[in-house]
Design an enzyme around this catalytic site. Structure first.
Site, PDB file in Angstrom:
ATOM      1  N   CYS A   1     -71.336 -24.116 -24.297  1.00  0.00           N
ATOM      2  CA  CYS A   1     -69.708 -23.894 -24.389  1.00  0.00           C
ATOM      3  C   CYS A   1     -69.108 -23.856 -25.472  1.00  0.00           C
ATOM      4  O   CYS A   1     -68.126 -23.409 -26.141  1.00  0.00           O
ATOM      5  CB  CYS A   1     -69.402 -25.133 -23.441  1.00  0.00           C
ATOM      6  SG  CYS A   1     -69.957 -26.707 -24.073  1.00  0.00           S
TER       7      CYS A   1
ATOM      8  N   GLU B   1     -63.919 -29.950 -17.864  1.00  0.00           N
ATOM      9  CA  GLU B   1     -64.776 -29.510 -19.304  1.00  0.00           C
ATOM     10  C   GLU B   1     -65.004 -27.969 -18.991  1.00  0.00           C
ATOM     11  O   GLU B   1     -66.048 -27.724 -18.423  1.00  0.00           O
ATOM     12  CB  GLU B   1     -65.926 -30.526 -19.419  1.00  0.00           C
ATOM     13  CG  GLU B   1     -65.551 -31.762 -19.763  1.00  0.00           C
ATOM     14  CD  GLU B   1     -64.890 -32.068 -21.003  1.00  0.00           C
ATOM     15  OE1 GLU B   1     -64.856 -31.252 -21.863  1.00  0.00           O
ATOM     16  OE2 GLU B   1     -64.698 -33.256 -21.201  1.00  0.00           O
TER      17      GLU B   1
HETATM   18  P1  NDP Z   1     -69.532 -22.182 -13.107  1.00  0.00           P
HETATM   19  O1  NDP Z   1     -67.954 -22.368 -13.299  1.00  0.00           O
HETATM   20  O2  NDP Z   1     -69.815 -21.097 -12.544  1.00  0.00           O
HETATM   21  O3  NDP Z   1     -70.507 -23.263 -12.305  1.00  0.00           O
HETATM   22  C1  NDP Z   1     -70.198 -24.646 -12.851  1.00  0.00           C
HETATM   23  C2  NDP Z   1     -70.445 -25.375 -11.571  1.00  0.00           C
HETATM   24  O4  NDP Z   1     -69.554 -25.425 -10.719  1.00  0.00           O
HETATM   25  C3  NDP Z   1     -71.675 -25.113 -10.813  1.00  0.00           C
HETATM   26  O5  NDP Z   1     -72.445 -26.237 -10.395  1.00  0.00           O
HETATM   27  C4  NDP Z   1     -71.825 -24.227  -9.757  1.00  0.00           C
HETATM   28  O6  NDP Z   1     -72.355 -24.200  -8.726  1.00  0.00           O
HETATM   29  C5  NDP Z   1     -70.072 -25.106  -9.328  1.00  0.00           C
HETATM   30  N1  NDP Z   1     -69.161 -24.314  -8.461  1.00  0.00           N
HETATM   31  C6  NDP Z   1     -69.172 -23.009  -8.288  1.00  0.00           C
HETATM   32  N2  NDP Z   1     -67.834 -22.555  -7.498  1.00  0.00           N
HETATM   33  C7  NDP Z   1     -67.399 -23.783  -7.162  1.00  0.00           C
HETATM   34  C8  NDP Z   1     -66.346 -24.204  -6.478  1.00  0.00           C
HETATM   35  N3  NDP Z   1     -65.349 -23.203  -5.937  1.00  0.00           N
HETATM   36  N4  NDP Z   1     -65.783 -25.366  -6.390  1.00  0.00           N
HETATM   37  C9  NDP Z   1     -66.462 -26.265  -7.051  1.00  0.00           C
HETATM   38  N5  NDP Z   1     -67.672 -26.032  -7.543  1.00  0.00           N
HETATM   39  C10 NDP Z   1     -68.117 -24.860  -7.699  1.00  0.00           C
HETATM   40  O7  NDP Z   1     -70.083 -22.233 -14.585  1.00  0.00           O
HETATM   41  P2  NDP Z   1     -71.714 -22.150 -15.262  1.00  0.00           P
HETATM   42  O8  NDP Z   1     -72.663 -22.975 -14.434  1.00  0.00           O
HETATM   43  O9  NDP Z   1     -71.800 -20.524 -15.387  1.00  0.00           O
HETATM   44  O10 NDP Z   1     -71.662 -22.695 -16.670  1.00  0.00           O
HETATM   45  C11 NDP Z   1     -71.383 -21.974 -17.840  1.00  0.00           C
HETATM   46  C12 NDP Z   1     -69.594 -22.370 -18.058  1.00  0.00           C
HETATM   47  O11 NDP Z   1     -69.553 -23.820 -18.394  1.00  0.00           O
HETATM   48  C13 NDP Z   1     -69.165 -21.597 -19.345  1.00  0.00           C
HETATM   49  O12 NDP Z   1     -67.768 -21.197 -19.216  1.00  0.00           O
HETATM   50  C14 NDP Z   1     -69.278 -23.033 -20.270  1.00  0.00           C
HETATM   51  O13 NDP Z   1     -68.508 -22.610 -21.550  1.00  0.00           O
HETATM   52  C15 NDP Z   1     -68.957 -23.978 -19.430  1.00  0.00           C
HETATM   53  N6  NDP Z   1     -69.351 -25.042 -20.166  1.00  0.00           N
HETATM   54  C16 NDP Z   1     -68.226 -26.070 -20.497  1.00  0.00           C
HETATM   55  C17 NDP Z   1     -68.782 -27.209 -21.163  1.00  0.00           C
HETATM   56  C18 NDP Z   1     -68.019 -28.185 -21.724  1.00  0.00           C
HETATM   57  O14 NDP Z   1     -68.040 -29.291 -21.825  1.00  0.00           O
HETATM   58  N7  NDP Z   1     -66.470 -27.902 -21.939  1.00  0.00           N
HETATM   59  C19 NDP Z   1     -70.077 -27.498 -21.508  1.00  0.00           C
HETATM   60  C20 NDP Z   1     -71.117 -26.600 -20.915  1.00  0.00           C
HETATM   61  C21 NDP Z   1     -70.709 -25.543 -20.291  1.00  0.00           C
HETATM   62  P3  NDP Z   1     -73.137 -23.073  -8.614  1.00  0.00           P
HETATM   63  O15 NDP Z   1     -73.968 -23.092  -9.770  1.00  0.00           O
HETATM   64  O16 NDP Z   1     -74.205 -23.526  -7.354  1.00  0.00           O
HETATM   65  O17 NDP Z   1     -72.539 -21.717  -8.397  1.00  0.00           O
END
Ligand code: NDP
Length: 500
Positions: free
Chosen positions: A279, A245
């Protein structure tokens, strides 16, 4: 990570992840960072619990998940206050988010048995001597990685469906909202004390990456498109199935026969709720020429009334301090390319807040039109007609949600949006309808949470055939005779050989 205190930026201190308010910098909580074997141990514990949890059957799990739902409902104010403290989200927005999550737990718990349970499947004339049997068996342990912007709705959207389907879950909450993630884990443990069916591992992105490689049986990721690609690459190493997602750049189309007051109200809500950090938030609007000016006027009037601040305001702080630069860059770029700010503008970014900003006539190649801004900003561009609006809305690689306002053509336009979801005469509403699947296309990801598809996402289809009579037309055996094969040819032509 250095210990420079930027409000809201997570810090690691003495092996603990320290979570702070983006508005005040006050500490909200600290949690142990998963290190060394912690993640594989968490997955191993979840695997042991998975046997017990699956053994409870749909009825046993339903009872327990409904109790969890009850805890969330009874403590909704407490959880909303925590979300406000940790992420800066206004409390009323947090209440709506928790309510939506509660609805999903309720629906998933009540419907998992109906959707996933073993059933007989009819055969056809071919293989008529067999019956079919289909069921959706749990994967085992599902890893859930969540973002910070909806720290309850997004993990629950995967976890509740995965749990209802009979899996246990290891959650990696965002480093910006670990305390809320842990609250979810603890609240489920209150009503399911026997086994750790939902656990959390905390830390930065490397913990998420390690979870992908930890031997989980499926990985459900919600977050940015850039990270989704890394998650998919990591999961590819072990062919671990993934559900992604990812990000979006959702468009709203305002047609000539739209109710402009309703459209403006929904546009302001869909674009600016949660300070635009959604999102499925509306980021781009295409309004047809005859209604453009009137519509923009109504949007500006409503958006201009919104209050910005820490407590009791409509728009709270930007949760992730680094996002402020992105928002500023998008506004500056839009203005530099000839767009006009009819509200807010160049000085709208005042850390940790961003004042509502409405940009009009913004070139389609601007950052504010092409890339996720994730702030309380909207671009509104004029289009000749709905046809041009659809073409522009569909021009980006993202395809998450969308919205259409209008009467006669609205549903037809919504169906033509290249997106997983669309709302007609509203915005974001598909996220709260538990009976509908949620997910995107293209760079917004694939796979579905919510609804029947969301339940099936967390079960492996298992197909079994069972012989109930001797074959009259033996095909799948070396014992077939040339006469049998000749009869097969005859039947094939009879059944399928017609020209029409
Ligand atoms: P990120 O992609 O930065 O992070 C998402 C999660 O992935 C966090 O828990 C993060 O950890 C973790 N993460 C970071 N690097 C890695 C890696 N290499 N491997 C595995 N996991 C990793 O997104 P955001 O938290 O900034 O969220 C915002 C984004 O999410 C926006 O693009 C938004 O559109 C999207 N989103 C999509 C939704 C949907 O349903 N399609 C719903 C809500 C949001 P850490 O935070 O510790 O870096």
């Amino acid at each position: 990570m250095t210990a420079v205190r930027v409000p809201g930026a997570p810090i690691i201190s003495d092996g603990r992840l320290v979570s702070t308010s983006p508005a005040t910098g006050a500490e909200v909580g600290r949690l142990p960072v998963a290190a060394g074997d912690d993640i594989t141990r968490a997955v191993a514990r979840a695997r042991e619990a998975a046997g017990w949890w699956a053994g409870l059957g749909f009825t046993g799990r339903r009872q327990r998940l409904l109790r969890w739902r009850g805890v969330l409902a009874r403590r909704i104010e407490e959880l909303a206050e925590l979300m406000h403290a940790e992420g800066g989200k206004p409390v009323p927005d947090a209440i709506v988010e928790v309510l939506t999550a509660i609805e999903h737990i309720d629906w998933a718990a009540r419907n998992a048995g109906r959707v996933l349970r073993p059933r007989r499947v009819r055969s056809r004339l071919i293989l008529a001597e067999f019956t079919g049997h289909l069921e959706y068996q749990p994967y085992g342990v599902v890893g859930v990685i969540g973002p910070w912007n909806y720290p309850v709705f997004t993990p629950v959207g995967s976890a509740a469906y995965a749990l209802a389907a009979g899996n246990t879950v290891v959650l990696k909450p965002s480093e910006y909202t670990p305390v809320v993630g842990q609250w979810l884990v603890d609240s489920l443990a209150e009503v399911v004390p026997e086994q750790p069916v939902l656990t959390a591992v905390h830390g930065l992105g490397d913990v998420g990456a390690a979870l992908c490689r930890s031997g989980v049986d499926k990985l459900a990721f919600t977050g940015s498109t850039a990270t989704a690609k890394k998650v998919m690459a990591a999961c590819a190493e072990t062919l671990t199935p993934v559900l992604l997602e990812a990000g979006g750049k959702d468009a709203m189309i305002v047609d000539s026969d739209a109710d402009l007051d309703a459209a403006a109200e929904a546009c302001v809500w869909g674009g600016l709720t949660n300070a635009g950090q959604t999102c499925i938030g509306i980021e781009r609007v295409y309004a047809v020429e005859p209604v453009f000016d009137a519509f923009v006027g109504k949007v500006v009037e409503r958006a201009g009334r919104l209050t910005v601040g820490a407590d009791g305001a409509d728009i709270g702080p930007i949760t992730m301090p680094g996002q402020l630069d992105v928002i500023r860059r998008h506004i500056d770029d839009a203005l530099a390319r000839g767009g006009r700010a009819v509200l807010g503008g160049a000085d709208a970014v005042q850390p940790p807040y961003v004042r509502p900003t409405i940009l009009v006539d913004v070139p389609e190649d601007s950052l504010a039109v092409r890339e996720e801004t994730f702030g309380p900003t909207l671009t509104i561009n004029r289009v000749r007609d709905a046809e041009e609006a659809v073409t522009r809305a569909n021009a980006l690689p993202y395809g998450l949600g969308g919205s259409v306002f209008g009467r006669r053509r609205a549903v037809a336009i919504a169906r033509r949006l290249r997106s997983g979801m669309a709302a007609v005469n509203s915005t974001l509403t598909f996220a709260g309808m538990s009976t509908l699947p949620f997910g995107g296309v293209g760079e917004s990801g694939f796979g579905r949470i919510h609804g029947e598809d969301g339940l099936r996402e967390f079960g492996r289809p298992k197909a079994v055939t069972r012989r109930r009579a001797r074959s009259l037309l033996p095909a799948m055996t070396f014992e077939r005779t040339p006469a049998d094969v000749a009869r097969l040819v005859k039947v094939t032509k009879l059944l399928y050989g017609r020209r029409r």
